[in-house]
Structures are given as C-alpha cells and as structure tokens.
Design an enzyme around this catalytic site. Structure first.
Site, mmCIF file in Angstrom:
data_model
loop_
_atom_site.group_PDB
_atom_site.id
_atom_site.type_symbol
_atom_site.label_atom_id
_atom_site.label_comp_id
_atom_site.label_asym_id
_atom_site.label_seq_id
_atom_site.Cartn_x
_atom_site.Cartn_y
_atom_site.Cartn_z
ATOM 1 N N ARG A 29 0.874 -1.163 0.000
ATOM 2 C CA ARG A 29 0.000 0.000 0.000
ATOM 3 C C ARG A 29 0.915 1.217 0.000
ATOM 4 O O ARG A 29 1.858 1.277 0.792
ATOM 5 C CB ARG A 29 -0.845 -0.010 1.268
ATOM 6 C CG ARG A 29 -1.815 1.139 1.356
ATOM 7 C CD ARG A 29 -2.476 1.189 2.713
ATOM 8 N NE ARG A 29 -1.824 2.155 3.560
ATOM 9 C CZ ARG A 29 -2.441 2.840 4.517
ATOM 10 N NH1 ARG A 29 -3.716 2.666 4.741
ATOM 11 N NH2 ARG A 29 -1.781 3.707 5.254
ATOM 12 N N TYR B 298 -2.420 11.721 6.737
ATOM 13 C CA TYR B 298 -2.751 10.320 6.993
ATOM 14 C C TYR B 298 -1.836 9.366 6.222
ATOM 15 O O TYR B 298 -1.597 9.547 5.024
ATOM 16 C CB TYR B 298 -4.209 10.017 6.583
ATOM 17 C CG TYR B 298 -4.412 8.535 6.562
ATOM 18 C CD1 TYR B 298 -4.560 7.839 7.746
ATOM 19 C CD2 TYR B 298 -4.333 7.814 5.370
ATOM 20 C CE1 TYR B 298 -4.652 6.458 7.762
ATOM 21 C CE2 TYR B 298 -4.421 6.438 5.370
ATOM 22 C CZ TYR B 298 -4.574 5.769 6.572
ATOM 23 O OH TYR B 298 -4.630 4.403 6.577
ATOM 24 N N ASP C 113 -4.918 4.131 -0.175
ATOM 25 C CA ASP C 113 -6.054 4.447 0.709
ATOM 26 C C ASP C 113 -6.405 5.929 0.604
ATOM 27 O O ASP C 113 -5.577 6.791 0.927
ATOM 28 C CB ASP C 113 -5.642 4.098 2.152
ATOM 29 C CG ASP C 113 -6.826 4.066 3.110
ATOM 30 O OD1 ASP C 113 -7.879 4.633 2.779
ATOM 31 O OD2 ASP C 113 -6.677 3.478 4.196
ATOM 32 N N HIS D 129 -8.858 7.243 2.355
ATOM 33 C CA HIS D 129 -9.310 7.577 3.714
ATOM 34 C C HIS D 129 -10.513 8.517 3.742
ATOM 35 O O HIS D 129 -10.540 9.499 4.506
ATOM 36 C CB HIS D 129 -8.147 8.123 4.560
ATOM 37 C CG HIS D 129 -8.017 7.410 5.868
ATOM 38 N ND1 HIS D 129 -8.195 8.024 7.075
ATOM 39 C CD2 HIS D 129 -7.756 6.126 6.160
ATOM 40 C CE1 HIS D 129 -8.025 7.140 8.051
ATOM 41 N NE2 HIS D 129 -7.760 5.974 7.520
ATOM 42 N N GLU E 129 -8.837 2.325 -1.946
ATOM 43 C CA GLU E 129 -9.630 2.093 -0.734
ATOM 44 C C GLU E 129 -10.306 3.372 -0.257
ATOM 45 O O GLU E 129 -9.711 4.459 -0.339
ATOM 46 C CB GLU E 129 -8.668 1.575 0.346
ATOM 47 C CG GLU E 129 -9.308 1.383 1.699
ATOM 48 C CD GLU E 129 -8.295 0.979 2.764
ATOM 49 O OE1 GLU E 129 -7.143 0.626 2.415
ATOM 50 O OE2 GLU E 129 -8.664 1.031 3.946
ATOM 51 N N GLU F 221 -13.707 -0.498 6.380
ATOM 52 C CA GLU F 221 -13.049 -0.615 7.690
ATOM 53 C C GLU F 221 -13.829 0.103 8.800
ATOM 54 O O GLU F 221 -13.647 -0.218 9.967
ATOM 55 C CB GLU F 221 -11.602 -0.112 7.639
ATOM 56 C CG GLU F 221 -11.488 1.380 7.450
ATOM 57 C CD GLU F 221 -10.057 1.869 7.347
ATOM 58 O OE1 GLU F 221 -9.234 1.193 6.702
ATOM 59 O OE2 GLU F 221 -9.750 2.925 7.914
ATOM 60 N N ARG G 199 -13.626 -4.625 3.288
ATOM 61 C CA ARG G 199 -12.496 -4.208 4.117
ATOM 62 C C ARG G 199 -12.755 -4.289 5.621
ATOM 63 O O ARG G 199 -11.984 -3.749 6.421
ATOM 64 C CB ARG G 199 -12.154 -2.745 3.765
ATOM 65 C CG ARG G 199 -11.333 -2.591 2.533
ATOM 66 C CD ARG G 199 -9.909 -3.039 2.751
ATOM 67 N NE ARG G 199 -9.150 -2.100 3.568
ATOM 68 C CZ ARG G 199 -8.208 -2.455 4.439
ATOM 69 N NH1 ARG G 199 -7.929 -3.716 4.650
ATOM 70 N NH2 ARG G 199 -7.558 -1.530 5.122
ATOM 71 N N GLU H 130 -4.395 -7.248 4.852
ATOM 72 C CA GLU H 130 -3.517 -6.148 5.303
ATOM 73 C C GLU H 130 -2.634 -6.638 6.448
ATOM 74 O O GLU H 130 -3.095 -7.337 7.349
ATOM 75 C CB GLU H 130 -4.386 -4.982 5.796
ATOM 76 C CG GLU H 130 -3.574 -3.789 6.273
ATOM 77 C CD GLU H 130 -4.457 -2.617 6.712
ATOM 78 O OE1 GLU H 130 -5.658 -2.840 6.983
ATOM 79 O OE2 GLU H 130 -3.939 -1.493 6.782
ATOM 80 N N TRP I 67 -11.139 12.609 8.316
ATOM 81 C CA TRP I 67 -9.717 12.270 8.521
ATOM 82 C C TRP I 67 -9.390 10.988 7.776
ATOM 83 O O TRP I 67 -10.166 10.073 7.769
ATOM 84 C CB TRP I 67 -9.410 12.071 10.016
ATOM 85 C CG TRP I 67 -7.993 11.611 10.192
ATOM 86 C CD1 TRP I 67 -6.854 12.344 9.998
ATOM 87 C CD2 TRP I 67 -7.556 10.290 10.541
ATOM 88 N NE1 TRP I 67 -5.736 11.570 10.204
ATOM 89 C CE2 TRP I 67 -6.146 10.310 10.534
ATOM 90 C CE3 TRP I 67 -8.212 9.102 10.835
ATOM 91 C CZ2 TRP I 67 -5.361 9.177 10.819
ATOM 92 C CZ3 TRP I 67 -7.467 7.977 11.130
ATOM 93 C CH2 TRP I 67 -6.048 8.016 11.127
HETATM 94 C C1 GCO Z 1 -6.027 1.054 7.118
HETATM 95 C C2 GCO Z 1 -6.692 2.084 7.948
HETATM 96 C C3 GCO Z 1 -6.023 2.438 9.212
HETATM 97 C C4 GCO Z 1 -6.959 3.320 10.041
HETATM 98 C C5 GCO Z 1 -6.846 2.956 11.473
HETATM 99 C C6 GCO Z 1 -7.697 3.814 12.376
HETATM 100 O O1 GCO Z 1 -6.336 1.015 5.949
HETATM 101 O O2 GCO Z 1 -5.260 0.298 7.682
HETATM 102 O O3 GCO Z 1 -7.122 3.161 7.179
HETATM 103 O O4 GCO Z 1 -4.779 3.015 9.008
HETATM 104 O O5 GCO Z 1 -6.676 4.652 9.851
HETATM 105 O O6 GCO Z 1 -7.225 1.624 11.607
HETATM 106 O O7 GCO Z 1 -7.677 3.301 13.652
HETATM 107 MG MG MG Z 2 -7.896 2.194 5.393
#
Ligand code: GCO
Ligand code: MG
Length: 408
Positions: A147, A159, A216, A218, A242, A268, A289, A345, A408
């Site tokens: 990633r 991030y 990602d 996010h 993602e 997630e 995810r 992951e 975020w």
């Molecule tokens: C990922 C996630 C994590 C989250 C985290 C928040 O793809 O692994 O985006 O990095 O930000 O799990 O607690």
């Molecule tokens: Mg993620």
C-alpha cells in the site's frame, strides 16, 4: 461445560489493546480482541459492566445462539462499540471450541483453501525518494503487494505517511498520545488529486508491472472527485483504491463505478452486513475491508464474506496495528479457509506487543500463515500486559486549509 470467568484485559505495549478472556468450568481459555482505536474504554465497559455477568453459566459451545443473544437481546443494534464487544465474545468462543477439538480454527471453518495468505505491507514516505526506498525494502523482504501513501506538496503531516525517516520499515501509528484532545492535521484535496497520479506513474516505471499497488483515500473525496481520481489512475493498474468516499454513503460509489475500472475497496469503518447491502448487491465494490474485530467476530464475518462471494466480491480484511494479534489471528484463519480470499492487510506489531501477545504466525515470501496450534494460536501473557498501563490516545482530527473540519 459452561463459561465460568470473563475478564477484560487492557494493556498498552506502545498502543492500547482491549482483550476479552473467557475461561470455562474445565479450565479452557479463549481470547477475543475488543480494541476500538481511541474509544477503547467504551468497549471495555460494555463488556465488563453489561455483558460479562450474562455470559457466566452459559454453554460455551453455543456460539450462534450467544451471538444472536448479544445482538438481538439488548434491543439497540449495531454500532462499533456493540459490535466490537460481540466480536470479542465470538472470537473467544471460537478459540475455545477449536482448542477443545484440538485443531487450529481454520479447520473448523472448512479447512485450508490455500497454502498461505498473501499480505500487503504499508510503504510510505514524505517524498517520492523515501517512498521508493520503503517499497524497495519491502520487495527485499519478499512482499508482493504494498500500500503506498506519500506526502503531498503544500501539506504537512497527513494520513498514512510515516515521519520516522528512511529505513526498510516505515511504521505508521495514527493514534497519538496527545493528552485530552486529538492532534490536528491539514488537508487539501486539490493538491492531492494533482499530485498522486504522477506518484503511481513513477512507481510503475521503477518497479514494473508485477507489483500489486494499493492506495487508501481515507474517505476524503466527494463522489465526483473520487470518480475523476479513479479514472485518472486507471493506467497504473492499482490492485485497489480504498475508501475513496465517506463510508456511510453507499450510493456514492455508483458514480465512481460508472467512470472507472479501478478496483474499489471499502468497509473498515463498517460494523454490519447491512452497511454493505447496496454495495454488494449492486456490485459497487471489489473488496470487503471490514475488521473481524469491529464487525461482530468470526460468525458475522463468515456470513458477510459468503454473501459477497455470490457477487464475485473478495475479502481484504482490515489489519492495521490497532487490530491486536488476537484479531489478526481471527482474520488469518478466515483468510485461509474461505474461497473468495483477496488479500490481507499486514502491519507487523512492535516487539513489546509481541511479548504480551505470543503468536504462532509464520511469514514466507509475502505470505502469512496463522500456524497450527489449537484454537486461534495466540497466548496472552498477563504479567507482561500488566507492565503497560493504559494511556489515552486519539486519532487525529482533519481540517481543510481554511480550518473547516474534514474527514480524517
Ligand atoms: C487502514 C486504515 C487504518 C486506520 C486505522 C484507524 O487502511 O489500515 O485506514 O490506518 O486509519 O485503523 O484506527
Ligand atoms: Mg484504510
């Protein structure tokens, strides 16, 4: 036999973890991960104050019945706190059942469908040189999928980008021990959209076509921004993009799908199969995810992934460091057993964490195996855990350059 003891363990070997330990009347123990990053104590209280006493005396073998009892029983449904608590109970009961059978858990889930589980690593860098160095390091370790996250000109810490400097491993831990308030970051989607396609072009040029590249977003783009981005990066053949749009808006991905063949992953922040109903039945995603820890455990995750399989959608189970080694073991057993496995992951835990949680995982050339110890295969060293006191930590809050709060 029945459940006799239910304990909630909170430890912080570099980051916080909440673990449920269930002991049966004949002394068999099972572990479950109940960690919810930045809101750990809410799940610990849910388990200790509301669930523990109703488990005592129940038949530990009735996993489905216990799941339904905890899901339907309280009347209030879903949400990350409830579903993490249910997940912890569910994992612990599967751990016990597999230990009683004398088998690794994946055997009870149907046995291995593959020899190992392909994992992806986290490569990041504040600039392209640092990112390239990180990807090279992971390739040398045998990883076949990475990633990639990188700094964006005009923005500071963002991030997914490690600030730990060059090295093979670029650790990234988003939860900050910053006292009573979260830290803050700044964001600009325009800068990001202008910068990222060039980064993917350079990676393809430097690393060739075999490497699986993941990224990602996010949850930061609007549907039209995400559609443009997914289309722009098509030539670089990503394994997945993602969380391109905010997770709770399922129909947002219709627009992205209409404009691009870049594979999409999301989930997630989901905690139930219902969060995926539109996404799966309309085939708007390619990878699920969810974390086993946040989606009601092995029982619920197996049903979700079987539902996804009918639509040709694969797994990509969440596995950052805020999933404890217990939650990671649950993911690996599922990954090994299900037919529609996609990728897993993997963000290795630090040495302190691996002293507290001893695992039987093995890593070989980019593939993980959960090991063949009975149960989940993870032991909790309670003495080591007691040496790491809970320390409040929060995920950062994100603001646009003008100060507006953003995802975020
Ligand atoms: C990922 C996630 C994590 C989250 C985290 C928040 O793809 O692994 O985006 O990095 O930000 O799990 O607690
Ligand atoms: Mg993620």
């Amino acid at each position: 036999m029945t459940i006799e003891l239910v304990d909630v363990n909170i430890t912080s070997p570099g980051r916080n973890f909440v673990t449920l330990k269930i002991t049966t009347s004949d002394g068999i123990t099972g572990l479950g991960d109940a960690t919810l990053n930045g809101r750990e104590l809410a799940v610990a209280s849910y388990l200790a104050d509301h669930v523990a006493s109703m488990l005592v005396g129940r038949d530990e073998d009735r996993i489905e019945d216990t799941w339904q009892y905890l899901y339907r029983g309280p009347y209030w449904r879903r949400g990350p706190v409830t579903m993490a608590a249910i997940a912890a109970v569910d994992m612990a009961l599967w751990d016990i059942k597999a230990k009683k059978a004398g088998m690794p858990l994946y055997q009870l889930l149907g046995g291995a469908s593959r020899e190992g589980v392909r994992v992806y690593a986290h490569a990041s860098g504040t600039d392209y040189a640092a990112l390239k160095n990180a990807i090279t390091g992971y390739e040398e370790l045998g990883y076949t999928a990475v990633r990639v996250q990188t700094g964006v000109p005009g923005l500071g810490q963002i991030y997914g980008v490690s600030s730990s400097g060059p090295g093979v491993r670029y650790d990234y831990e988003p939860a900050k021990r910053s006292g009573d308030r979260p830290s803050e970051e700044r964001w600009d989607t325009r800068n990001y959209l202008n910068h990222m396609p060039g980064v993917f072009a350079s990676i393809r040029e430097d690393f060739g076509s075999d490497l699986r590249i993941l990224h990602d977003g996010h949850h930061r783009m609007t549907p039209i921004e995400a559609a443009r981005f997914a289309k722009d990066i098509e030539p670089y053949d990503l394994f997945w993009l993602e969380d391109c749009t905010p997770g709770e808006d399922q129909t947002a991905l219709r627009l992205v799908r209409q404009h691009s063949t870049t594979p999409l992953a999301i989930g997630e922040v989901f905690n139930s199969v219902y969060d995926y109903q539109t996404l799966i039945t309309e085939r708007l995603i390619d990878y699920v995810r969810s974390a086993v820890t946040h989606t009601g455990g092995i029982t619920a995750m197996k049903k979700l992934l079987d539902f996804a399989a009918i639509y040709g959608i694969k797994s990509g189970i969440h596995g950052p460091t805020d999933i404890s080694p217990v939650g990671m073991a649950a993911a690996l057993h599922l990954d090994l057993a299900i037919h529609n496995f996609g990728i897993q992951e993997y963000m290795p835990h630090n040495a302190q964490t691996l002293e507290v949680f001893q695992t039987s995982f093995t890593f070989d050339k980019g593939f993980l195996h959960p090991g063949d110890n009975p149960g989940l295969g993870v032991e909790l060293d309670e003495d080591a855990a007691a040496g790491h006191e809970y320390t409040k930590a929060y995920l950062p809050v994100n603001r646009l350059l003008d100060g507006t709060v953003h995802d975020w």
